[in-house]
Scaffold this motif. Sequence first.
Motif, PDB file in Angstrom:
ATOM      1  N   LEU A   1       0.828  -1.213   0.000  1.00 11.91           N
ATOM      2  CA  LEU A   1       0.000   0.000   0.000  1.00 11.91           C
ATOM      3  C   LEU A   1       0.858   1.257   0.000  1.00 11.91           C
ATOM      4  O   LEU A   1       0.482   2.270  -0.598  1.00 11.91           O
ATOM      5  N   ASP A   2       2.023   1.195   0.633  1.00 14.99           N
ATOM      6  CA  ASP A   2       2.942   2.337   0.606  1.00 14.99           C
ATOM      7  C   ASP A   2       3.473   2.559  -0.809  1.00 14.99           C
ATOM      8  O   ASP A   2       3.656   3.694  -1.244  1.00 14.99           O
ATOM      9  N   ILE A   3       3.724   1.468  -1.517  1.00 16.94           N
ATOM     10  CA  ILE A   3       4.274   1.561  -2.872  1.00 16.94           C
ATOM     11  C   ILE A   3       3.285   2.214  -3.831  1.00 16.94           C
ATOM     12  O   ILE A   3       3.665   2.996  -4.694  1.00 16.94           O
ATOM     13  N   ILE A   4       1.998   1.916  -3.666  1.00 10.98           N
ATOM     14  CA  ILE A   4       0.998   2.443  -4.608  1.00 10.98           C
ATOM     15  C   ILE A   4       0.332   3.728  -4.108  1.00 10.98           C
ATOM     16  O   ILE A   4      -0.557   4.264  -4.769  1.00 10.98           O
ATOM     17  N   ALA A   5       0.780   4.232  -2.959  1.00 11.62           N
ATOM     18  CA  ALA A   5       0.231   5.485  -2.433  1.00 11.62           C
ATOM     19  C   ALA A   5       0.396   6.593  -3.469  1.00 11.62           C
ATOM     20  O   ALA A   5       1.398   6.667  -4.170  1.00 11.62           O
ATOM     21  N   GLY A   6      -0.600   7.435  -3.577  1.00 15.09           N
ATOM     22  CA  GLY A   6      -0.538   8.543  -4.519  1.00 15.09           C
ATOM     23  C   GLY A   6      -1.241   8.277  -5.835  1.00 15.09           C
ATOM     24  O   GLY A   6      -1.466   9.200  -6.614  1.00 15.09           O
ATOM     25  N   HIS A   7      -1.584   7.011  -6.111  1.00 22.03           N
ATOM     26  CA  HIS A   7      -2.354   6.710  -7.314  1.00 22.03           C
ATOM     27  C   HIS A   7      -3.816   7.062  -7.057  1.00 22.03           C
ATOM     28  O   HIS A   7      -4.262   7.102  -5.910  1.00 22.03           O
ATOM     29  N   PRO A   8      -4.578   7.342  -8.111  1.00 21.52           N
ATOM     30  CA  PRO A   8      -5.969   7.786  -7.922  1.00 21.52           C
ATOM     31  C   PRO A   8      -6.827   6.734  -7.218  1.00 21.52           C
ATOM     32  O   PRO A   8      -6.715   5.539  -7.481  1.00 21.52           O
ATOM     33  N   VAL A   9      -7.676   7.207  -6.316  1.00 20.45           N
ATOM     34  CA  VAL A   9      -8.564   6.334  -5.553  1.00 20.45           C
ATOM     35  C   VAL A   9      -9.990   6.504  -6.075  1.00 20.45           C
ATOM     36  O   VAL A   9     -10.431   7.625  -6.337  1.00 20.45           O
ATOM     37  N   ARG A  10     -10.674   5.368  -6.250  1.00 18.62           N
ATOM     38  CA  ARG A  10     -12.078   5.386  -6.685  1.00 18.62           C
ATOM     39  C   ARG A  10     -12.939   4.731  -5.618  1.00 18.62           C
ATOM     40  O   ARG A  10     -12.550   3.730  -5.021  1.00 18.62           O
ATOM     41  N   GLU A  11     -14.110   5.294  -5.412  1.00 21.78           N
ATOM     42  CA  GLU A  11     -15.109   4.722  -4.511  1.00 21.78           C
ATOM     43  C   GLU A  11     -16.131   4.011  -5.389  1.00 21.78           C
ATOM     44  O   GLU A  11     -16.636   4.587  -6.353  1.00 21.78           O
ATOM     45  N   LEU A  12     -16.407   2.758  -5.072  1.00 24.59           N
ATOM     46  CA  LEU A  12     -17.351   1.965  -5.857  1.00 24.59           C
ATOM     47  C   LEU A  12     -18.494   1.487  -4.972  1.00 24.59           C
ATOM     48  O   LEU A  12     -18.276   1.126  -3.808  1.00 24.59           O
ATOM     49  N   ALA A  13     -19.690   1.457  -5.532  1.00 24.33           N
ATOM     50  CA  ALA A  13     -20.849   0.922  -4.822  1.00 24.33           C
ATOM     51  C   ALA A  13     -20.837  -0.597  -4.913  1.00 24.33           C
ATOM     52  O   ALA A  13     -20.139  -1.176  -5.751  1.00 24.33           O
ATOM     53  N   ALA A  14     -21.606  -1.243  -4.063  1.00 23.80           N
ATOM     54  CA  ALA A  14     -21.745  -2.696  -4.135  1.00 23.80           C
ATOM     55  C   ALA A  14     -22.314  -3.078  -5.501  1.00 23.80           C
ATOM     56  O   ALA A  14     -23.198  -2.399  -6.031  1.00 23.80           O
ATOM     57  N   GLY A  15     -21.770  -4.136  -6.090  1.00 30.22           N
ATOM     58  CA  GLY A  15     -22.256  -4.629  -7.379  1.00 30.22           C
ATOM     59  C   GLY A  15     -21.563  -4.058  -8.599  1.00 30.22           C
ATOM     60  O   GLY A  15     -21.868  -4.441  -9.724  1.00 30.22           O
ATOM     61  N   GLU A  16     -20.600  -3.166  -8.411  1.00 33.82           N
ATOM     62  CA  GLU A  16     -19.881  -2.595  -9.557  1.00 33.82           C
ATOM     63  C   GLU A  16     -18.715  -3.507  -9.953  1.00 33.82           C
ATOM     64  O   GLU A  16     -18.046  -4.086  -9.110  1.00 33.82           O
ATOM     65  N   PHE A  17     -18.492  -3.591 -11.259  1.00 28.52           N
ATOM     66  CA  PHE A  17     -17.376  -4.390 -11.774  1.00 28.52           C
ATOM     67  C   PHE A  17     -16.111  -3.546 -11.823  1.00 28.52           C
ATOM     68  O   PHE A  17     -16.121  -2.425 -12.310  1.00 28.52           O
ATOM     69  N   ILE A  18     -15.021  -4.127 -11.330  1.00 27.99           N
ATOM     70  CA  ILE A  18     -13.696  -3.525 -11.466  1.00 27.99           C
ATOM     71  C   ILE A  18     -13.088  -4.011 -12.774  1.00 27.99           C
ATOM     72  O   ILE A  18     -12.505  -3.239 -13.536  1.00 27.99           O
ATOM     73  N   LEU A  19     -13.228  -5.303 -13.032  1.00 29.90           N
ATOM     74  CA  LEU A  19     -12.755  -5.945 -14.259  1.00 29.90           C
ATOM     75  C   LEU A  19     -13.861  -6.870 -14.759  1.00 29.90           C
ATOM     76  O   LEU A  19     -14.613  -7.424 -13.960  1.00 29.90           O
ATOM     77  N   GLN A  20     -13.907  -7.068 -16.084  1.00 34.17           N
ATOM     78  CA  GLN A  20     -14.817  -8.053 -16.646  1.00 34.17           C
ATOM     79  C   GLN A  20     -14.034  -9.010 -17.534  1.00 34.17           C
ATOM     80  O   GLN A  20     -13.234  -8.588 -18.379  1.00 34.17           O
ATOM     81  N   GLN A  21     -14.271 -10.297 -17.309  1.00 35.08           N
ATOM     82  CA  GLN A  21     -13.579 -11.352 -18.045  1.00 35.08           C
ATOM     83  C   GLN A  21     -13.670 -11.095 -19.548  1.00 35.08           C
ATOM     84  O   GLN A  21     -14.711 -10.712 -20.062  1.00 35.08           O
ATOM     85  N   ASP A  22     -12.566 -11.296 -20.221  1.00 30.96           N
ATOM     86  CA  ASP A  22     -12.399 -11.170 -21.669  1.00 30.96           C
ATOM     87  C   ASP A  22     -12.313  -9.729 -22.162  1.00 30.96           C
ATOM     88  O   ASP A  22     -12.061  -9.508 -23.334  1.00 30.96           O
ATOM     89  N   ASP A  23     -12.507  -8.740 -21.285  1.00 33.20           N
ATOM     90  CA  ASP A  23     -12.323  -7.346 -21.689  1.00 33.20           C
ATOM     91  C   ASP A  23     -10.831  -7.012 -21.646  1.00 33.20           C
ATOM     92  O   ASP A  23     -10.076  -7.630 -20.889  1.00 33.20           O
TER      93      ASP A  23
END
Length: 151
Positions: free
Chosen positions: A5-27
């Motif tokens: 988490l220290d290594i990736i600090a500073g990258h953009p943070v997104r808030e997601l609601a329940a049921g949202e896809f972060i990744l979809q297979q084959d995309d």
Amino acid sequence: MNPFLDIIAGHPVRELAAGEFILQQDDPCAALYVLLEGEVEVLRDDVRVAKISESGAVFGEMSLLLGGPCTASVRTLVPSRITSVDEPRAFLASSPAACLHIAELLAHRIDALNRYLVDVKHQYDGHDHIGMVDDVLSTLMHRQPKRRAKS
């Protein structure tokens, strides 16, 4: 706290609601995603293969390393916070600690899969199914990676 988490600090943070896809297979997958807080499920062919709530969990690394589309879908189960690393190859090339974290993550997954397959082999010892498990174990242990074409 997870040192990754220290290594990736500073990258953009997104808030997601329940049921949202972060990744979809084959995309296509052009980023590396890290769970900061919340809970997600990993789906392969619409079958849940994992439920993860550990801060610092990484998604998209398989696609990144294999150079292909997403190998699974990742969906939030509760409101969650994630960060993403764009240009992940450059990020990994510049961070040996990040590479080590990904390598350890993948090694743990392979170890868990090997232990599971050995357990299945013991359960079916003496049955016709054993040849299939032997083939899978042999493939996992001795498969040579396909060479990527240089661009």
